[in-house]
Structures are given as structure tokens and as C-alpha cells.
Motif scaffolding. Structure first.
Motif, short mmCIF file in Angstrom:
data_model
loop_
_atom_site.label_atom_id
_atom_site.label_comp_id
_atom_site.label_asym_id
_atom_site.label_seq_id
_atom_site.Cartn_x
_atom_site.Cartn_y
_atom_site.Cartn_z
N HIS A 1 -6.93 5.52 3.60
CA HIS A 1 -7.62 4.42 4.29
C HIS A 1 -7.78 4.74 5.78
O HIS A 1 -8.85 4.56 6.36
N SER A 2 -6.71 5.22 6.40
CA SER A 2 -6.73 5.53 7.83
C SER A 2 -7.70 6.67 8.14
O SER A 2 -8.42 6.63 9.13
N THR A 3 -7.71 7.67 7.29
CA THR A 3 -8.59 8.82 7.50
C THR A 3 -10.05 8.39 7.42
O THR A 3 -10.88 8.79 8.26
N LEU A 4 -10.39 7.60 6.42
CA LEU A 4 -11.76 7.13 6.28
C LEU A 4 -12.17 6.24 7.45
O LEU A 4 -13.29 6.34 7.97
N MET B 1 0.85 -1.17 0.00
CA MET B 1 0.00 0.00 0.00
C MET B 1 0.89 1.23 0.00
O MET B 1 1.87 1.29 0.75
N THR B 2 0.55 2.19 -0.82
CA THR B 2 1.33 3.42 -0.86
C THR B 2 1.06 4.25 0.38
O THR B 2 0.05 4.04 1.07
N LEU B 3 1.93 5.23 0.64
CA LEU B 3 1.72 6.11 1.78
C LEU B 3 0.42 6.88 1.63
O LEU B 3 -0.37 6.99 2.58
N ALA B 4 0.17 7.39 0.44
CA ALA B 4 -1.08 8.14 0.20
C ALA B 4 -2.29 7.25 0.41
O ALA B 4 -3.30 7.66 1.00
N GLY B 5 -2.22 6.00 -0.07
CA GLY B 5 -3.31 5.06 0.12
C GLY B 5 -3.55 4.75 1.59
O GLY B 5 -4.69 4.67 2.05
#
Length: 95
Positions: free
Chosen positions: A9-12, A1-5
């Protein structure tokens, strides 16, 4: 998983948790901001270490090697402190 992904994901996932307090969210934002700053510091240190390795391979003693090593060690200590806070946010000792 990319950092942006991961961040998306964490934010959602965090947004769906209605039991989180504003203090918890603020602490997490501080941790994320700190981690991004540390990532930037590691990038700079990586560049300096690559230049040092190149100089050493050419038989040249690079200037500022001690400063670069000290910066890397400081960044490692900062990362250790942040990850310790992430693992144990209340600051209690773990057994």
C-alpha cells in the motif's frame, strides 16, 4: 493490515506522488531497510528472552542474560532513532 500489505500500500501511494524527490525516496528506502533489520534483531532477542524465561522457570541461571538485555536495549535505542527520523526527517526540533 499485514506487514506485506502495508508495504505494498505504501509503495503504491508513494509511486503516485510525483512531487517526491530522489533524496526523499532514498531516505525512505534506508528507513525501511533499517526497520527490517531491527525487526530481525527483535526476533532474535525475543527468542533469547524466551529461552531465558524457560531456564528461569526451571531454576537455572541462564548464560548471557546481561548480553541479551544489552542487545534488546540497543535495539530499542535504534528503533527510537529511526522513528524519530521518520517523524522529523529534517532533524529540526519540534515544539
Amino acid at each position: 493490515m499485514t506487514l506485506a500489505g502495508f508495504l505494498a500500500h505504501s509503495t503504491l501511494a508513494a509511486a503516485r506522488d510525483l512531487n517526491r524527490t530522489a533524496a526523499v525516496i532514498a531516505t525512505e528506502q534506508e528507513v525501511i531497510t533499517t526497520l527490517f533489520a531491527l525487526r530481525r534483531q527483535l526476533g532474535i532477542a525475543n527468542n533469547n528472552l524466551n529461552q531465558t524465561a524457560k531456564a528461569l522457570h526451571l531454576g537455572v541461571a541462564p548464560e548471557g542474560l546481561d548480553d541479551t538485555i544489552a542487545a534488546v536495549l540497543r535495539t530499542v535505542e535504534d528503533i527510537h532513532q529511526v522513528t524519530t527520523r521518520m517523524i522529523n526527517p529534517e532533524g529540526t526540533r519540534t515544539a
